[in-house]
Write a protein that holds these residues in place. Sequence first.
Motif: not given
Length: 129
Positions: A81-85, A88-93
């Motif tokens: 998942g690190f490569k999607m950080a 994924v961070g954008w989605m969580l925000v």
Amino acid sequence: MNTVDINKRTWGVAEGTPKVVGYLKEWIKLRFGDRINWEDGPVMTQSCLYSMTPDKDYIIDFLGGEFNEDVVVDCGFSGHGFKMAPVVGWMLVELAIGGAAAAVQRDEEFKHFKVGRFEGNPGGNVKTF
């Protein structure tokens, strides 16, 4: 896929670890020369669990239950998942700040990652290759 009972699993060194450590030692020696002393071996090794959903896709959704839409979760990244950080961070925000309104607005983009995809469908997202 194997299911692991966390209370019965072993924490010992996994089979093949010495071979992997040997490869790692060679790689480090090639890059760092004699600046690293590996004569005593690694300081420690640790086995780990792979966290993965049945369909190997992530879960990015509201926790639900008693927490309803107050808690956003992301899990099932299984070590890659690190490569999607960034995305994924954008989605969580989007979910954390926008709440339910953001989820509805972005439903088409986020539906692939909802935990509800397993309800009545234990396999989750269909894969066609």
